[in-house]
Design a protein around this motif. Structure first.
Motif, PDB file in Angstrom:
ATOM      1  N   GLY A 112       2.313   5.917 -12.535  1.00 33.09           N
ATOM      2  CA  GLY A 112       1.461   6.572 -11.657  1.00 33.09           C
ATOM      3  C   GLY A 112       0.287   5.430 -12.389  1.00 33.09           C
ATOM      4  O   GLY A 112      -0.254   3.935 -13.201  1.00 33.09           O
ATOM      5  N   GLU A 113      -1.408   5.162 -10.857  1.00 29.80           N
ATOM      6  CA  GLU A 113      -2.434   4.456 -10.760  1.00 29.80           C
ATOM      7  C   GLU A 113      -3.829   3.907 -11.457  1.00 29.80           C
ATOM      8  O   GLU A 113      -3.187   3.121 -11.608  1.00 29.80           O
ATOM      9  N   GLN A 114      -3.889   5.367 -12.566  1.00 33.86           N
ATOM     10  CA  GLN A 114      -4.386   5.248 -13.957  1.00 33.86           C
ATOM     11  C   GLN A 114      -4.075   4.142 -14.990  1.00 33.86           C
ATOM     12  O   GLN A 114      -4.907   3.460 -15.536  1.00 33.86           O
ATOM     13  N   ALA A 115      -2.614   4.294 -15.438  1.00 38.60           N
ATOM     14  CA  ALA A 115      -1.704   3.026 -15.361  1.00 38.60           C
ATOM     15  C   ALA A 115      -1.482   1.546 -15.085  1.00 38.60           C
ATOM     16  O   ALA A 115      -0.505   1.022 -15.453  1.00 38.60           O
ATOM     17  N   ARG A 116      -1.937   1.286 -14.255  1.00 43.87           N
ATOM     18  CA  ARG A 116      -1.773  -0.052 -13.449  1.00 43.87           C
ATOM     19  C   ARG A 116      -1.519  -1.267 -14.018  1.00 43.87           C
ATOM     20  O   ARG A 116      -0.851  -2.341 -14.257  1.00 43.87           O
ATOM     21  N   ALA A 117      -2.910  -1.093 -15.062  1.00 43.27           N
ATOM     22  CA  ALA A 117      -2.925  -2.419 -15.729  1.00 43.27           C
ATOM     23  C   ALA A 117      -1.394  -3.106 -16.401  1.00 43.27           C
ATOM     24  O   ALA A 117      -1.504  -3.677 -17.540  1.00 43.27           O
ATOM     25  N   GLU A 118      -0.656  -1.837 -16.914  1.00 47.90           N
ATOM     26  CA  GLU A 118       0.716  -2.517 -17.829  1.00 47.90           C
ATOM     27  C   GLU A 118       1.263  -2.042 -16.997  1.00 47.90           C
ATOM     28  O   GLU A 118       2.523  -1.865 -17.438  1.00 47.90           O
ATOM     29  N   TRP A 119       1.588  -1.930 -15.329  1.00 49.45           N
ATOM     30  CA  TRP A 119       2.835  -1.697 -14.718  1.00 49.45           C
ATOM     31  C   TRP A 119       3.690  -3.445 -15.260  1.00 49.45           C
ATOM     32  O   TRP A 119       4.545  -3.311 -14.986  1.00 49.45           O
ATOM     33  N   LEU A 146      -2.964  -9.362 -13.371  1.00 47.02           N
ATOM     34  CA  LEU A 146      -4.873  -8.883 -13.004  1.00 47.02           C
ATOM     35  C   LEU A 146      -4.302  -6.928 -12.761  1.00 47.02           C
ATOM     36  O   LEU A 146      -4.669  -6.503 -11.856  1.00 47.02           O
ATOM     37  N   GLY A 147      -2.956  -6.944 -13.249  1.00 50.68           N
ATOM     38  CA  GLY A 147      -2.809  -5.466 -13.360  1.00 50.68           C
ATOM     39  C   GLY A 147      -1.943  -5.341 -11.539  1.00 50.68           C
ATOM     40  O   GLY A 147      -2.452  -4.452 -10.839  1.00 50.68           O
ATOM     41  N   LEU A 148      -1.061  -6.783 -10.611  1.00 54.95           N
ATOM     42  CA  LEU A 148      -0.701  -6.754  -9.338  1.00 54.95           C
ATOM     43  C   LEU A 148      -1.602  -6.104  -8.846  1.00 54.95           C
ATOM     44  O   LEU A 148      -0.796  -4.718  -8.067  1.00 54.95           O
ATOM     45  N   PRO A 149      -2.507  -6.265  -8.281  1.00 59.62           N
ATOM     46  CA  PRO A 149      -3.279  -5.714  -7.341  1.00 59.62           C
ATOM     47  C   PRO A 149      -2.594  -6.073  -6.239  1.00 59.62           C
ATOM     48  O   PRO A 149      -2.106  -6.662  -5.866  1.00 59.62           O
ATOM     49  N   ALA A 150      -3.182  -4.855  -5.196  1.00 63.89           N
ATOM     50  CA  ALA A 150      -1.872  -4.608  -3.827  1.00 63.89           C
ATOM     51  C   ALA A 150      -2.711  -5.743  -3.156  1.00 63.89           C
ATOM     52  O   ALA A 150      -1.442  -6.309  -2.322  1.00 63.89           O
ATOM     53  N   TYR A 151      -3.667  -6.344  -2.740  1.00 60.81           N
ATOM     54  CA  TYR A 151      -4.279  -7.761  -2.088  1.00 60.81           C
ATOM     55  C   TYR A 151      -3.362  -8.262  -2.349  1.00 60.81           C
ATOM     56  O   TYR A 151      -3.578  -9.324  -1.038  1.00 60.81           O
ATOM     57  N   THR A 209       1.038  -1.226   0.108  1.00 59.76           N
ATOM     58  CA  THR A 209       0.386   0.198   0.053  1.00 59.76           C
ATOM     59  C   THR A 209       0.802   1.342  -0.481  1.00 59.76           C
ATOM     60  O   THR A 209       0.175   2.742  -0.118  1.00 59.76           O
ATOM     61  N   GLY A 210       2.333   1.068   0.291  1.00 60.21           N
ATOM     62  CA  GLY A 210       2.882   2.217  -0.178  1.00 60.21           C
ATOM     63  C   GLY A 210       3.036   3.012   0.594  1.00 60.21           C
ATOM     64  O   GLY A 210       3.050   3.978   1.131  1.00 60.21           O
ATOM     65  N   SER A 211       2.650   2.522   2.737  1.00 64.81           N
ATOM     66  CA  SER A 211       2.774   2.992   3.393  1.00 64.81           C
ATOM     67  C   SER A 211       3.408   3.025   4.222  1.00 64.81           C
ATOM     68  O   SER A 211       4.086   3.285   5.334  1.00 64.81           O
ATOM     69  N   HIS A 242       8.745   1.504  -8.850  1.00 61.32           N
ATOM     70  CA  HIS A 242       9.504   2.411  -9.603  1.00 61.32           C
ATOM     71  C   HIS A 242       8.262   3.115 -11.116  1.00 61.32           C
ATOM     72  O   HIS A 242       8.783   3.544 -11.431  1.00 61.32           O
ATOM     73  N   VAL A 243       8.381   1.594 -12.156  1.00 65.28           N
ATOM     74  CA  VAL A 243       7.241   1.716 -12.946  1.00 65.28           C
ATOM     75  C   VAL A 243       5.722   2.482 -12.040  1.00 65.28           C
ATOM     76  O   VAL A 243       5.393   3.167 -12.837  1.00 65.28           O
ATOM     77  N   ALA A 244       5.323   2.152 -10.979  1.00 61.19           N
ATOM     78  CA  ALA A 244       3.875   2.840 -10.494  1.00 61.19           C
ATOM     79  C   ALA A 244       4.114   4.517 -10.621  1.00 61.19           C
ATOM     80  O   ALA A 244       3.819   4.993 -11.053  1.00 61.19           O
TER      81      ALA A 244
END
Length: 325
Positions: free
Chosen positions: A212-219, A282-287, A28-30, A206-208
């Motif tokens: 950006g979050e809007q392009a998560r599917a391309e990470w 599935l776009g590297l989901p955080a969960y 979560t980047g916390s 780095h890629v994130a």
């Protein structure tokens, strides 16, 4: 002795919970949710709203980190809960150590010293956590932090395993030495895969930041060679696990502890593969990220238990009143 065994198992479970929570913090980047240590934004109880901070908090804490600080209540409390769980682990390990003195000082002092070492290392782990923050999540510090968690788990597993002598029966395995050699290679390969995964995780950050979050599917498609290596190397890990299970089934006519842990190991690697597929497609989901990491560390723990059981004559040599089955 019964109290030590139960408390030891609970302590090991608690360490795995800490690893899971740490994975959630990372996913979560916390990690910088609390920019200082051991306090959080200068307080033992972190703020829940930006209005509780000084107007110039960015300058105050940014100067300490030589970077920018942006308050986010969710990230702050995610990191703070991680620290609280770490403190709870410290109490668990300390209680395990005290119980080991009462139960095994006159019977098997190795258990006492192992428990004491685990307690010392948990304290060092807390100190290392402060360095992770002060280094602004330096990748090397994060990796060392994780590796130390694995070492603590191994120490506790060995201590608890010694406490179960004369309580459990371990079946005999034909060709145990060659199977043990294969298992040793399997542990090293799995650890290498975990370390490679931490490097992939750094690339995700780095890629994130770049896309950006809007392009998560391309990470995933922008992670490069290490991600592909990590993906294909998983099939080598799977193949070695299948070979190991085959050797166990071939050399074991009983369905005892070694058989049961071997089946459990295959189940874990199946779950690990599924979470890997979820991350990759599935776009590297955080969960899925903390689950993927925690299952990997669980696999290492089960592998270590199997190593102890396969090498019971050598590993438990000198244990008082130990009966080899």
């Amino acid at each position: 002795m019964v109290v030590f065994r139960k408390l030891g198992v609970w302590t090991i479970g608690a360490v795995y919970v800490l690893i899971l929570v740490g994975g959630i913090v990372r996913a979560t980047g916390s990690g910088m949710g609390c920019p200082d240590w051991p306090k959080c934004f200068g307080s033992w109880v972190p703020p829940t709203d930006i209005s509780q901070l000084p107007i110039n908090y960015k300058e105050i804490f940014g100067a300490k980190l030589k970077g920018e600080v942006e308050f986010n209540a969710i990230k702050t409390w995610t990191e703070y809960i991680n620290r609280l769980v770490g403190v709870l682990i410290g109490f668990f390990v300390f209680a395990t150590f005290i119980t080991s003195i009462r139960s095994f000082w006159n019977k098997d002092r190795t258990i006492v010293w192992l428990s004491f070492l685990a307690f010392i290392l948990v304290g060092f782990e807390g100190w290392l956590g402060s360095k992770v923050v002060s280094s602004e999540l330096h990748p090397v510090m994060i990796t060392l932090h994780m590796l130390l968690s694995v070492i603590i788990v191994f120490i506790l597993l060995y201590a608890v395993a010694r406490s179960y002598t004369r309580v459990i029966e371990v079946e005999d395995i034909k060709e145990s030495s060659s199977i043990s050699f294969l298992l040793t290679a399997l542990i090293l390969v799995t650890l290498g895969q975990v370390l490679l995964g931490t490097q992939v995780r750094e690339m995700v950050d780095h890629v994130a930041n770049m896309l950006g979050e809007q392009a998560r599917a391309e990470w995933a498609i922008n992670l490069g060679g290490k991600f592909e290596m990590h993906r294909w190397f998983s099939f080598i890990v799977l193949g070695l696990h299948i070979l190991f299970l085959y050797r166990i089934l071939k050399s074991n006519s009983q369905k005892g502890l070694i058989y049961q842990f071997s089946i459990g190991l295959i189940i874990l690697i199946a779950i690990e593969m599924v979470t890997g597929l979820i991350l990759g497609y599935l776009g590297l989901p955080a969960y899925a990220q903390p689950i993927h990491l925690t299952i990997a560390i669980l696999m290492l723990g089960v592998q270590f238990i199997l190593y102890l059981l396969l090498n019971k004559e050598r590993v438990f040599r000198g244990v008082p009143e130990f009966t080899l089955k």
